[in-house]
Design an enzyme around this catalytic site. Structure first.
Site, PDB file in Angstrom:
ATOM      1  N   GLY B 120       0.835  -1.206   0.000  1.00  0.00           N
ATOM      2  CA  GLY B 120       0.000   0.000   0.000  1.00  0.00           C
ATOM      3  C   GLY B 120       0.859   1.242   0.000  1.00  0.00           C
ATOM      4  O   GLY B 120       1.143   1.808   1.060  1.00  0.00           O
ATOM      5  N   GLU B 238      14.711  -6.824  -3.326  1.00  0.00           N
ATOM      6  CA  GLU B 238      14.426  -7.347  -4.656  1.00  0.00           C
ATOM      7  C   GLU B 238      15.552  -7.059  -5.629  1.00  0.00           C
ATOM      8  O   GLU B 238      15.495  -7.459  -6.782  1.00  0.00           O
ATOM      9  CB  GLU B 238      13.161  -6.668  -5.187  1.00  0.00           C
ATOM     10  CG  GLU B 238      11.928  -7.494  -5.053  1.00  0.00           C
ATOM     11  CD  GLU B 238      10.873  -6.946  -5.984  1.00  0.00           C
ATOM     12  OE1 GLU B 238      10.236  -7.748  -6.663  1.00  0.00           O
ATOM     13  OE2 GLU B 238      10.697  -5.717  -6.041  1.00  0.00           O
TER      14      GLU B 238
END
Lengths: 344, 366
Positions: B120, B238
């Site tokens: 979010g 990542e």
């Protein structure tokens, strides 16, 4: 135990260790202190190049880096490219890259390297067109295609003083000999010309990476110092984004150049490309970076960039003079694709 | 890396992937059911997070071997996680910032893919300028009460949980007043509306409206008002997979072009530039990983997202124009997807600002 090409340890040389970093730092200081750009400017005058100072490069031991120990060499091609990058950054007006390229090509041709002399070496694939940085060379290495899988490497001793074709960069002229050229040792090897030229292309790529990195740093310095509209021009995205793109171009070329050097030192890692392809890609990338970044450096200085006084044209001339050696960016890219195509 | 380990991994792949997987990869790469099954199997057998311990889908590998194994996996086109931000972003964030209770509750299901997660972050008025987000949380007893709106929230409608970035201190400077809350997307007051996509290859995304949503105080991830650091650190995890995937995708797009025997010179030249780009992504990525593991500073890391995503776009365009199948729907899907990749995770313009400011030392523009 076999080494997986993905094993990171096998590619450790992509990042300089403490020793190689020290070597590069020392070379950078040496070139900056002993060979400032005033030396490049003097090449525009009647005196020409300071070839008498080649002995200082020999004494520093740079030309033997990466040569076999039997030839008095030390270290690998990864060490050599770290030093040549620094000589490129300094626009060294002496034939270090050409000498290293010539001698590593002799090794590739199975000819071995003559004992260290106080004279340089040079390299060409087209003797009629001339030899980049050939003035002062004791011998010139010539490389010619015999057929798709065979290449001839020879060592010739030019007779007499060459005609100097300065083209655009008098600090790195092309030498042309009109008289007869005595051919010395020669050998035909079972390899594509691109495989034979891989170390030489990697060395010139390192030179071009240095030119590009040097010009980029000067552009950044100028963008921080020059103010317009009440702020440094480097605060404007039109400028900063261009410089960010140039940073990418430099690192792209640097990564490829180091990788090309690693696979010359460790051929067992060269599993994903046809032999010589990584060096073609490195050379293509480095030439593109040098041409674009040096031209932008001229532009970024505004009107000052097109004056003789500003150093920008020195970088631009060096890049333009060197970019197409052993094939332009487009030629190297096309050749790499053809080699990858025939590989399957 | 030990060759027996790679052989063991290959045996695992041979067992869990369909026999025609590599032949029909273009179809399988968008097969969600297969991706779900693969993630669970990879977790159960310890191949999902190779550097982590066995109970958490790992093989206890060193960081170097773990990355080498991930690279080998990517080169073998192993299915990517269907809810990539779950294991890719949320799991490392939980491990770095979560309490013991939070780790016990959430880690296994997010890694195995049993529970999906959304991030979010973006809001209608806070895109590139993420730190200006306005969704607000105020403490009411032992709960936060949240009001506001998120947008472009990937897979919110399929997710159970959301790492929700909210303003908890409206008086602090914009980066200093943000916290990260773990929100149950089934909570009353959460209204999720999927947004129609331009093509199916674009990740599904949603608007998320939040009206008086009550989140237990114990669901704070990291310290109160330290959410900006949680966001930055969790996205960093990542970092290696992004360049590895970009590299593999570019090579994949190039292959049919390189195989064409009659390439005109200008196309061959562009293909050659992309061949250089693919290798440069690979070796720059490896430089950053090797340097990081040796404790060196690796500023070139900051170019990988920009360079990788923009290269993937050019490769997709070349493949679409000059591959075997002109306007091939698979190639179009890849190309469309590549246009999203220079937006999400920080636009190319933001990446250039970051490089110019953090690496080159140029002044901020705002």
């Amino acid at each position: 135990m076999t080494t997986s090409p993905s094993a990171l340890a096998a590619w450790d040389d992509l990042v300089p260790g403490a020793e190689r970093q020290e070597l590069a730092d020392t070379a950078r200081r040496h070139f900056a202190e002993q060979f400032p750009l005033t030396g490049v400017r003097e090449c525009f005058g009647a005196g020409g190049r300071p070839l008498d100072r080649w002995v200082e490069i020999v004494e520093a031991g740079y030309p033997v880096i990466g040569l076999p120990e039997s030839a008095g060499g030390i270290g690998g091609l990864t060490d050599l490219v770290a030093v040549v990058e620094e000589s490129g950054r300094a626009l060294l007006p002496l034939p270090l890259a050409a000498t290293a390229a010539g001698r590593h090509t002799l090794i590739r041709g199975g000819l071995g390297v003559p004992a260290e002399t106080d004279r340089s070496t040079a390299l060409t694939t087209d003797p009629a067109a001339g030899v980049l940085d050939g003035a002062g060379a004791a011998t010139v290495v010539t490389v010619a295609v015999v057929d798709d899988a065979t290449t001839r490497v020879a060592e010739v001793t030019p007779a007499g003083a060459p005609e100097l074709v300065t083209h655009v960069d008098p600090s790195r002229p092309v030498a042309r000999w009109s008289g007869s050229i005595a051919e010395g040792r020669a050998q035909t090897v079972d390899a594509t010309i691109d495989h034979v030229l891989a170390p030489a292309r990697t060395i010139f790529a390192a030179d071009l990476v240095g030119i590009a990195a040097g010009a980029l740093q000067r552009s950044v310095d100028h963008a921080l110092a020059r103010e317009q509209f009440g702020r440094p021009i480097g605060a404007f995205q039109a400028v900063k984004h261009r410089l960010a793109d140039h940073y990418v171009l430099v690192e792209r070329a640097r990564s490829l150049t180091r990788a090309a050097a690693v696979v010359v030192d460790h051929p067992e890692l060269d599993t994903d490309w046809a032999p010589g392809v990584l060096a073609l890609l490195a050379k293509a990338a480095a030439a593109e970076a040098a041409l674009r970044i040096t031209a932008t450096h001229v532009q970024l200085l505004g009107a000052m960039g097109v004056t003789f006084e500003a150093d920008a044209h020195l970088y631009f001339r060096r890049a333009e003079q060197t970019a197409s050696v052993l094939g332009s960016t487009a030629e190297c890219q096309i050749r790499a694709v053809r080699l990858m195509g025939t590989r399957r | 890396m030990n060759p027996e380990l790679l052989a063991e991994f290959d045996a695992f792949l041979a067992r869990v992937l369909p026999a025609d997987y590599h032949e029909r990869y273009a179809d399988y790469r968008r097969d969600e059911a297969l991706k779900i099954a693969y993630q669970a199997a990879a977790f159960d057998e310890g191949w999902l997070m190779p550097e982590w311990e066995g109970e958490l889908g790992g093989h206890n590998l060193t960081e170097a071997d773990g990355l080498a194994l991930r690279i080998e996996g990517a080169r073998r086109n192993v299915p990517r996680s269907p809810n990539v931000q779950g294991p890719g972003v949320v799991a490392p964030a939980l491990r770095a910032f979560g309490t013991r209770e939070q780790q016990q509750r959430y880690l296994r299901p997010v890694l195995r893919g049993d529970e999906w997660w959304a991030l979010g972050m973006s809001e209608p008025l806070a895109g590139s300028d993420l730190a200006s987000l306005r969704t607000r949380a105020r403490l009411d007893g032992d709960h936060f009460v949240v009001d506001g709106q998120k947008i472009w929230t990937t897979q919110a409608h399929k997710s159970r949980w959301c790492t929700l970035y909210v303003r908890t201190d409206p008086d602090a400077s914009k980066h200093a007043g943000i916290s990260c809350l773990i929100m149950d997307l089934r909570s009353p007051g959460v209204d999720i509306r999927p947004i129609a996509r331009a093509a199916e290859s674009i990740d599904e995304f949603c608007e998320v409206f939040l009206d008086g949503v009550r989140i237990p105080k114990g669901n704070l991830l990291g310290e109160l008002n330290d959410g900006w650091r949680v966001a930055g650190a969790s996205l960093e995890h990542e970092r290696d997979m992004v360049w590895v995937n970009n590299w593999v995708d570019v090579e994949h797009a190039l292959r049919p072009v390189l195989d064409r025997p009659d390439l005109p010179g200008h196309v061959a030249s562009e293909a050659g530039r992309l061949l250089a780009d693919a290798a440069a992504i690979r070796f720059t990525g490896m430089r950053t990983a090797i340097g990081r593991m040796a404790g060196r500073s690796t500023p070139e890391f900051l170019l990988l997202k920009l360079f990788g995503s923009e290269t993937a776009q050019r490769a997709g365009q070349l493949a679409l124009e000059h591959g075997d199948g002109r306007a091939d729907p698979h190639l179009f899907a890849d190309r469309m997807e590549s246009l999203a990749a220079t937006i999400y995770g920080g636009t190319s313009e933001i990446q250039r600002n970051i490089i110019a400011e953090k690496v080159l030392g140029l002044p901020r523009d705002r």
